[in-house]
Design a protein around this motif. Structure first.
Motif, PDB file in Angstrom:
ATOM      1  N   GLN A  63      -5.153  46.006 -63.645  1.00 56.03           N
ATOM      2  CA  GLN A  63      -5.446  46.279 -64.392  1.00 56.03           C
ATOM      3  C   GLN A  63      -4.422  45.622 -65.564  1.00 56.03           C
ATOM      4  N   GLY A  64      -2.935  45.404 -64.670  1.00 57.56           N
ATOM      5  CA  GLY A  64      -2.353  45.064 -65.959  1.00 57.56           C
ATOM      6  C   GLY A  64      -1.224  45.965 -67.042  1.00 57.56           C
ATOM      7  N   LEU A  65      -2.017  47.128 -66.299  1.00 59.44           N
ATOM      8  CA  LEU A  65      -1.449  48.530 -66.870  1.00 59.44           C
ATOM      9  C   LEU A  65      -0.261  48.892 -66.021  1.00 59.44           C
ATOM     10  N   TRP A  66       0.842  47.837 -66.120  1.00 59.25           N
ATOM     11  CA  TRP A  66       2.004  48.248 -64.633  1.00 59.25           C
ATOM     12  C   TRP A  66       2.984  47.533 -66.113  1.00 59.25           C
ATOM     13  N   ASN A  67       4.341  48.024 -65.228  1.00 56.97           N
ATOM     14  CA  ASN A  67       5.568  47.560 -66.216  1.00 56.97           C
ATOM     15  C   ASN A  67       5.553  47.571 -67.322  1.00 56.97           C
ATOM     16  N   LEU A  68       4.196  48.259 -68.348  1.00 56.29           N
ATOM     17  CA  LEU A  68       4.671  48.093 -69.798  1.00 56.29           C
ATOM     18  C   LEU A  68       5.471  48.537 -70.773  1.00 56.29           C
ATOM     19  N   PHE A  69       6.932  49.126 -70.251  1.00 56.87           N
ATOM     20  CA  PHE A  69       7.402  48.891 -71.385  1.00 56.87           C
ATOM     21  C   PHE A  69       8.358  47.977 -71.122  1.00 56.87           C
ATOM     22  N   LEU A  70       8.686  46.947 -70.562  1.00 54.56           N
ATOM     23  CA  LEU A  70       9.807  45.742 -70.777  1.00 54.56           C
ATOM     24  C   LEU A  70       9.291  45.270 -71.191  1.00 54.56           C
ATOM     25  N   PRO A  71       9.725  44.331 -72.338  1.00 53.84           N
ATOM     26  CA  PRO A  71       9.879  43.199 -72.794  1.00 53.84           C
ATOM     27  C   PRO A  71       9.734  41.969 -72.225  1.00 53.84           C
ATOM     28  N   ASP A  72       9.231  41.606 -71.471  1.00 52.05           N
ATOM     29  CA  ASP A  72       9.903  40.229 -70.642  1.00 52.05           C
ATOM     30  C   ASP A  72       8.218  40.178 -69.802  1.00 52.05           C
ATOM     31  N   GLU A  73       8.252  39.224 -70.028  1.00 50.80           N
ATOM     32  CA  GLU A  73       6.815  38.467 -69.178  1.00 50.80           C
ATOM     33  C   GLU A  73       6.221  38.235 -68.165  1.00 50.80           C
ATOM     34  N   GLN A  74       7.408  38.065 -67.742  1.00 50.53           N
ATOM     35  CA  GLN A  74       7.738  37.919 -66.287  1.00 50.53           C
ATOM     36  C   GLN A  74       7.632  39.545 -65.534  1.00 50.53           C
ATOM     37  N   MET A  75       8.660  39.950 -65.844  1.00 47.59           N
ATOM     38  CA  MET A  75       8.632  40.666 -64.867  1.00 47.59           C
ATOM     39  C   MET A  75       8.151  42.170 -65.442  1.00 47.59           C
ATOM     40  N   GLY A  76       7.751  42.185 -66.970  1.00 51.77           N
ATOM     41  CA  GLY A  76       6.832  42.963 -67.600  1.00 51.77           C
ATOM     42  C   GLY A  76       5.471  42.416 -67.998  1.00 51.77           C
ATOM     43  N   GLN A  77       4.927  43.226 -69.815  1.00 54.67           N
ATOM     44  CA  GLN A  77       3.923  42.518 -69.824  1.00 54.67           C
ATOM     45  C   GLN A  77       3.970  42.207 -71.795  1.00 54.67           C
ATOM     46  N   GLY A  78       5.608  41.849 -71.870  1.00 55.14           N
ATOM     47  CA  GLY A  78       6.441  40.832 -72.382  1.00 55.14           C
ATOM     48  C   GLY A  78       5.362  41.921 -74.358  1.00 55.14           C
ATOM     49  N   LEU A  79       5.824  43.289 -73.826  1.00 55.84           N
ATOM     50  CA  LEU A  79       5.513  43.959 -74.968  1.00 55.84           C
ATOM     51  C   LEU A  79       6.872  44.344 -75.880  1.00 55.84           C
ATOM     52  N   CYS A 103       6.087  53.206 -65.198  1.00 59.84           N
ATOM     53  CA  CYS A 103       6.618  53.886 -67.036  1.00 59.84           C
ATOM     54  C   CYS A 103       7.730  55.146 -67.112  1.00 59.84           C
ATOM     55  N   ASN A 104       7.538  55.696 -65.979  1.00 55.83           N
ATOM     56  CA  ASN A 104       8.556  56.800 -66.407  1.00 55.83           C
ATOM     57  C   ASN A 104       9.945  56.924 -66.079  1.00 55.83           C
ATOM     58  N   ALA A 105       9.992  57.843 -66.995  1.00 54.77           N
ATOM     59  CA  ALA A 105      12.325  58.164 -66.776  1.00 54.77           C
ATOM     60  C   ALA A 105      11.797  59.018 -65.178  1.00 54.77           C
ATOM     61  N   PRO A 106      13.417  58.814 -64.857  1.00 54.87           N
ATOM     62  CA  PRO A 106      13.911  57.687 -65.091  1.00 54.87           C
ATOM     63  C   PRO A 106      14.166  56.919 -64.631  1.00 54.87           C
ATOM     64  N   ASP A 107      13.181  56.262 -64.242  1.00 55.19           N
ATOM     65  CA  ASP A 107      13.105  54.927 -63.272  1.00 55.19           C
ATOM     66  C   ASP A 107      13.191  53.652 -65.061  1.00 55.19           C
ATOM     67  N   THR A 108      12.607  53.633 -66.021  1.00 52.92           N
ATOM     68  CA  THR A 108      11.994  52.816 -67.526  1.00 52.92           C
ATOM     69  C   THR A 108      13.703  52.768 -67.585  1.00 52.92           C
ATOM     70  N   GLY A 109      14.434  54.129 -67.738  1.00 53.78           N
ATOM     71  CA  GLY A 109      15.846  53.441 -68.055  1.00 53.78           C
ATOM     72  C   GLY A 109      16.480  52.485 -67.644  1.00 53.78           C
ATOM     73  N   ASN A 110      16.786  53.401 -65.674  1.00 56.76           N
ATOM     74  CA  ASN A 110      17.274  52.344 -65.655  1.00 56.76           C
ATOM     75  C   ASN A 110      17.079  50.778 -64.877  1.00 56.76           C
ATOM     76  N   MET A 111      15.379  50.758 -65.162  1.00 51.99           N
ATOM     77  CA  MET A 111      15.529  49.556 -65.161  1.00 51.99           C
ATOM     78  C   MET A 111      15.447  48.631 -66.497  1.00 51.99           C
ATOM     79  N   GLU A 112      16.183  49.014 -67.065  1.00 49.83           N
ATOM     80  CA  GLU A 112      16.630  48.596 -68.965  1.00 49.83           C
ATOM     81  C   GLU A 112      17.736  47.901 -67.772  1.00 49.83           C
TER      82      GLU A 112
END
Length: 406
Positions: A63-79, A103-112
């Protein structure tokens, strides 16, 4: 100044709410009971996830509800950070539900960290599997033998040795260490103790299967192991990794840490606000459907006024956090330190206060696992220490205020 989330953000929020209503809320109690019954005693080698989680994760991804935190159109959803804020709030209404959306910590921070500071090879080897949900990660900064609220106290050594890097030290409160899919640790330590104090630190990528990595134990929080991810103590005993695992340069670790923690604190705080909203909702429903001494609970002991004060506090915290998110988007983390520190103090405290009030309304039930309130309280209390205790953030705010006038 406009920190109203965009139409794109609102569209994602509508989809996310529908997904939560259809899939997550009905699963909440079963999920909580499974984790406590099947992962009860801290033996991380036997912990496992609920079998339904993979199905929910796949549906969220479709449904596209994946990696919502990453501001990248290719790797995330560009938000943007501001666009993501209301989505984090919605996820926060169910404890740990961000895991379902990757979108859970600490993975989000590590991915950033990998996204902003990693090189191409590191992104390919580590970031892509994390974004795909094929692997989980931990962040190793806090140490058992020093006051880690002051990062300059860290004792773990990260030293070059030819084509390798050698790591020695002890870390604890490494969130996610017990997850069955945990494969990578980002470890922060010191390389040159004679350098300027903020240029002594280094970050390095360490596979958890590397020789010399020893998981000593999982830690309880208020007696709970927070399975299946948990928080653990891990020792690095002459661990050797190739120099290719160095993030940026020796001595750049402190600067990377500051960049990592900015957006992550928005995520934490918005999840707190979502949890506080849920706690207030449960308190009001409970107070309107239970009677004591011939009256609804809402009409006893000043409870109605407590609900009003909770409403004000939550809305204030949300506006402050949206402002911090907007400012990060506009001028970056470095110029938003007052706002980032302010929300880190305010949001967990609001959640703690509102949840405490809701637990009181629920009586004995508020202390049980029949409701999510005890988990919310644990979340709030832990966050008043995690990513820097309240006192550190208040100190940061005061220093920045003094610089304005002195």
């Amino acid at each position: 100044m406009n920190f109203r989330p965009s139409e794109k953000s609102q569209a994602y929020l509508k989809k996310l709410k529908a997904f939560m209503n259809t899939n997550v809320y009905p699963f909440e109690k079963e999920w909580m009971e499974f984790n406590k019954e099947n992962n009860p005693d801290g033996h991380w080698t036997t912990w496992h996830e609920h079998p339904k989680l993979d199905k929910l994760k796949n549906e969220a991804r479709e449904q596209g509800l994946w990696n919502l935190f990453l501001p990248d159109e290719q790797m995330g959803q560009g938000l943007s950070v501001l666009d993501y804020a209301p989505l984090a709030e919605e996820m926060g209404r169910v404890y740990n539900s961000a895991e379902i959306f990757n979108c859970n910590a600490p993975d989000t921070g590590n991915m950033e960290v990998l996204y902003h500071f990693g090189n191409d090879e590191q992104k390919k080897k580590w970031l892509v599997p994390l974004l795909d949900g094929e692997m989980k990660s931990v962040f190793c900064m806090t140490e058992p033998n020093v006051a880690s609220s002051d990062a300059t106290n860290i004792e773990t050594s990260i030293l070059p040795d030819g084509d390798e890097i050698v790591i020695n030290g002890k870390k604890w409160w490494a969130t996610g260490l017990g997850h069955p899919d945990a494969g990578l640790a980002i470890v922060m330590g010191k390389t040159d103790t004679s350098a300027e104090k903020h240029k002594q630190h280094t970050m390095v990528l360490v596979p958890l299967k590397a020789a010399g990595v020893e998981i000593k134990r999982m830690l309880t929080t208020f007696g709970a192991y927070d399975a299946p991810a948990g928080h653990g103590e891990v020792h690095f005993n002459n661990v050797r990794v190739p120099k290719e695992n160095l993030i940026q340069n020796f001595g750049s670790g402190f600067a990377i840490a500051q960049g990592r923690l900015g957006p992550g604190r928005i995520h934490h705080c918005m999840r707190c606000i979502g949890a506080a909203e849920r706690a207030l909702q449960l308190a009001i429903i409970r107070s309107g459907t239970r009677k004591a001494f011939g009256k609804p609970l809402a009409m006893l002991g000043g409870n109605a006024e407590r609900f009003a004060k909770a409403r004000v506090a939550i809305d204030q915290a949300r506006l402050l956090t949206h402002y911090a998110a907007w400012k990060i988007d506009q001028v970056g983390v470095k110029e938003s330190m007052t706002e980032i520190s302010a929300i880190k103090v305010v949001a967990p405290q609001v959640l703690q206060d509102v949840t405490d009030m809701a637990m009181q309304i629920h009586g004995g039930g508020g202390l049980s696992d029949d409701f999510p309130l005890s988990s919310f309280y644990l979340q709030a209390r832990a966050l008043r220490l995690a990513d820097g205790p309240d006192e550190v953030h208040l100190g940061m705010i005061s220093r920045l205020e003094f610089k304005k006038y002195l």
